[in-house]
Design a protein around this motif. Sequence first.
Motif, PDB file in Angstrom:
ATOM      1  N   GLY A  28       0.913  -0.948  -0.578  1.00  0.00           N
ATOM      2  CA  GLY A  28      -0.098   0.646   0.467  1.00  0.00           C
ATOM      3  C   GLY A  28       0.864   1.646  -0.230  1.00  0.00           C
ATOM      4  N   HIS A  29       0.220   2.258  -0.143  1.00  0.00           N
ATOM      5  CA  HIS A  29       1.202   3.506   0.407  1.00  0.00           C
ATOM      6  C   HIS A  29       0.175   4.386   1.372  1.00  0.00           C
ATOM      7  N   ALA A  30       1.193   5.911   1.838  1.00  0.00           N
ATOM      8  CA  ALA A  30       0.325   5.947   3.192  1.00  0.00           C
ATOM      9  C   ALA A  30       0.621   7.544   3.112  1.00  0.00           C
ATOM     10  N   VAL A  47       6.568   0.222   8.689  1.00  0.00           N
ATOM     11  CA  VAL A  47       5.920  -1.214   8.651  1.00  0.00           C
ATOM     12  C   VAL A  47       6.028  -2.062   7.435  1.00  0.00           C
ATOM     13  N   GLY A  48       6.986  -1.104   6.239  1.00  0.00           N
ATOM     14  CA  GLY A  48       6.602  -1.709   5.626  1.00  0.00           C
ATOM     15  C   GLY A  48       6.389  -0.806   3.677  1.00  0.00           C
ATOM     16  N   SER A  49       5.551  -0.070   4.536  1.00  0.00           N
ATOM     17  CA  SER A  49       4.550   0.969   3.702  1.00  0.00           C
ATOM     18  C   SER A  49       5.922   2.239   2.516  1.00  0.00           C
ATOM     19  N   ARG A  50       5.584   2.206   1.162  1.00  0.00           N
ATOM     20  CA  ARG A  50       5.520   3.427   0.720  1.00  0.00           C
ATOM     21  C   ARG A  50       4.779   4.586   1.523  1.00  0.00           C
ATOM     22  N   VAL A  51       5.542   5.686   1.336  1.00  0.00           N
ATOM     23  CA  VAL A  51       5.670   6.917   1.690  1.00  0.00           C
ATOM     24  C   VAL A  51       5.190   8.232   0.945  1.00  0.00           C
ATOM     25  N   THR A  52       4.249   9.244   1.461  1.00  0.00           N
ATOM     26  CA  THR A  52       4.301  10.021   0.348  1.00  0.00           C
ATOM     27  C   THR A  52       3.928  11.351   1.597  1.00  0.00           C
ATOM     28  N   THR A  53       5.373  12.037   2.160  1.00  0.00           N
ATOM     29  CA  THR A  53       5.365  13.411   3.477  1.00  0.00           C
ATOM     30  C   THR A  53       5.497  14.209   3.035  1.00  0.00           C
ATOM     31  N   VAL A  69      -2.878  17.304  -0.701  1.00  0.00           N
ATOM     32  CA  VAL A  69      -3.164  16.115  -0.241  1.00  0.00           C
ATOM     33  C   VAL A  69      -3.695  15.085  -1.353  1.00  0.00           C
ATOM     34  N   LYS A  70      -4.559  15.758  -2.296  1.00  0.00           N
ATOM     35  CA  LYS A  70      -5.121  15.559  -3.126  1.00  0.00           C
ATOM     36  C   LYS A  70      -4.046  14.556  -4.339  1.00  0.00           C
ATOM     37  N   GLU A  71      -3.343  15.965  -4.540  1.00  0.00           N
ATOM     38  CA  GLU A  71      -1.900  16.141  -5.626  1.00  0.00           C
ATOM     39  C   GLU A  71      -1.640  14.635  -4.934  1.00  0.00           C
ATOM     40  N   ALA A  72      -1.301  14.066  -4.261  1.00  0.00           N
ATOM     41  CA  ALA A  72      -0.144  13.003  -3.070  1.00  0.00           C
ATOM     42  C   ALA A  72      -1.285  11.625  -3.274  1.00  0.00           C
ATOM     43  N   ILE A  73      -2.605  11.435  -3.964  1.00  0.00           N
ATOM     44  CA  ILE A  73      -3.404  10.017  -3.684  1.00  0.00           C
ATOM     45  C   ILE A  73      -2.758   9.733  -4.614  1.00  0.00           C
ATOM     46  N   GLN A  74      -2.868   7.798  -4.803  1.00  0.00           N
ATOM     47  CA  GLN A  74      -2.125   7.192  -5.982  1.00  0.00           C
ATOM     48  C   GLN A  74      -3.105   6.486  -6.182  1.00  0.00           C
ATOM     49  N   PRO A  75      -2.742   4.937  -7.210  1.00  0.00           N
ATOM     50  CA  PRO A  75      -4.233   4.352  -7.241  1.00  0.00           C
ATOM     51  C   PRO A  75      -3.471   3.336  -5.451  1.00  0.00           C
ATOM     52  N   GLU A  76      -2.547   3.584  -4.477  1.00  0.00           N
ATOM     53  CA  GLU A  76      -2.576   2.477  -3.888  1.00  0.00           C
ATOM     54  C   GLU A  76      -2.882   2.663  -2.927  1.00  0.00           C
ATOM     55  N   THR A  77      -2.770   4.119  -2.591  1.00  0.00           N
ATOM     56  CA  THR A  77      -2.917   5.114  -1.163  1.00  0.00           C
ATOM     57  C   THR A  77      -4.696   4.222  -0.506  1.00  0.00           C
ATOM     58  N   ARG A  78      -4.076   3.909   1.080  1.00  0.00           N
ATOM     59  CA  ARG A  78      -4.740   3.661   1.734  1.00  0.00           C
ATOM     60  C   ARG A  78      -4.974   3.836   3.107  1.00  0.00           C
ATOM     61  N   ILE A  79      -4.068   4.663   3.123  1.00  0.00           N
ATOM     62  CA  ILE A  79      -3.710   5.811   4.741  1.00  0.00           C
ATOM     63  C   ILE A  79      -3.585   6.994   4.721  1.00  0.00           C
ATOM     64  N   ALA A 105     -11.338  11.617   1.233  1.00  0.00           N
ATOM     65  CA  ALA A 105     -10.417  10.861   1.630  1.00  0.00           C
ATOM     66  C   ALA A 105     -11.824   9.393   1.790  1.00  0.00           C
ATOM     67  N   LYS A 106     -12.925  10.151   1.580  1.00  0.00           N
ATOM     68  CA  LYS A 106     -14.200   8.897   1.081  1.00  0.00           C
ATOM     69  C   LYS A 106     -14.669   8.590  -0.498  1.00  0.00           C
ATOM     70  N   GLU A 107     -14.075  10.119  -1.240  1.00  0.00           N
ATOM     71  CA  GLU A 107     -14.247   9.841  -2.621  1.00  0.00           C
ATOM     72  C   GLU A 107     -12.927   9.110  -3.345  1.00  0.00           C
ATOM     73  N   HIS A 108     -11.978   8.603  -2.338  1.00  0.00           N
ATOM     74  CA  HIS A 108     -11.327   7.156  -3.142  1.00  0.00           C
ATOM     75  C   HIS A 108     -10.728   5.915  -2.034  1.00  0.00           C
ATOM     76  N   ASN A 109     -12.321   6.051  -1.168  1.00  0.00           N
ATOM     77  CA  ASN A 109     -11.655   4.906  -0.157  1.00  0.00           C
ATOM     78  C   ASN A 109     -10.871   4.846   0.649  1.00  0.00           C
ATOM     79  N   ILE A 110      -9.875   5.802   1.305  1.00  0.00           N
ATOM     80  CA  ILE A 110      -9.219   5.766   2.148  1.00  0.00           C
ATOM     81  C   ILE A 110      -9.292   5.818   3.755  1.00  0.00           C
ATOM     82  N   TYR A 111      -8.839   5.166   4.292  1.00  0.00           N
ATOM     83  CA  TYR A 111      -9.034   5.757   6.052  1.00  0.00           C
ATOM     84  C   TYR A 111      -7.663   6.723   6.296  1.00  0.00           C
TER      85      TYR A 111
END
Length: 309
Positions: A28-30, A47-53, A69-79, A105-111
């Motif tokens: 995933g991606h955070a 925990v081994g995730s890819r991260v955009t800070t 934040v919107k620009e940073a969202i990727q297809p694998e972004t989970r949280i 977050a709701k639009e992209h199903n992200i926690y």
Amino acid sequence: SASNVIICPGAQVALATVMHTIIGDGKGHAITFRPGYQSVSEGPALVGSRVTTLPLSASYGWQIDVAAVKEAIQPETRIIVINEPYNPAGTLMRLEVQRELIDLAKEHNIYILCDEVYRMLEHEPSKRLPAMAEAYSQGISVVTMSKPWGACGVTIGWIATQDCELIDKISDVQYFGTACPSRASEIQAIMVLRSSEWILERNMQIIRKNKALLVSFMETQKDFFEWVPPCAGAIAAIKFKGPLSSTELGAQLAEEGISIKPAYCFMDDITEENDYFRVGFGEEIMPTALEALHEFVEKRKESWKSAMA
């Protein structure tokens, strides 16, 4: 209800357990933010995730830029991992920003995982944000006894979310870290919560008194220090405008027995713009420390002015 809460031995374990559950498979991606408390900003990478800070800045009031934040969202972004009230600055996200972030977050199903350890210590209770677990169906709130109630030694925190399926998954992961908190700690936590109202009011009295002293100091020494005034918790981020970095200032203060948290405690890439140090003002001894800081400044202010000229 109780089915939406998991008790943990403190917030550190709670944060790590949630992150292991959602992004611990390494696929995933955070999205995180800096400066920040290390367990929040660095947890996903641990925990081994890819991260955009994403950077936060005093010039923007330490507010999250939802467009970034919107620009940073990727297809694998989970949280998205946030900390509100915000450590190290003691500021608070505006309600409209919280709503925009939740909608995104709701639009992209992200926690959204929110470290809320300073919640209940808002200087104006009317400004308190809804807990993320209440405001968003995929929101997760992490809380601890250590900050609002000052019960650090109790070592009890909890995770709350509306998502009961996620609760089950977190419980499975928690089993391999801490199967159950100390029963003695749980009993102590119950004792503290029975006196919650009195304890919170006492702690807020200390915070309000000390904040007033800190505000006076900042006004008196405004040639050398600047900040975004805190509005929650017992912490503030302050920039030294003199000829030292926060690391250098911290070292000199330590020699005088005065403690601050330099910028390196909250981020690696320190620049002139983000070189803020953290101070705490939640203890009864704080006025004595502040007076020592004032004396420290007075002894050096003329040499600082010469260096700044």
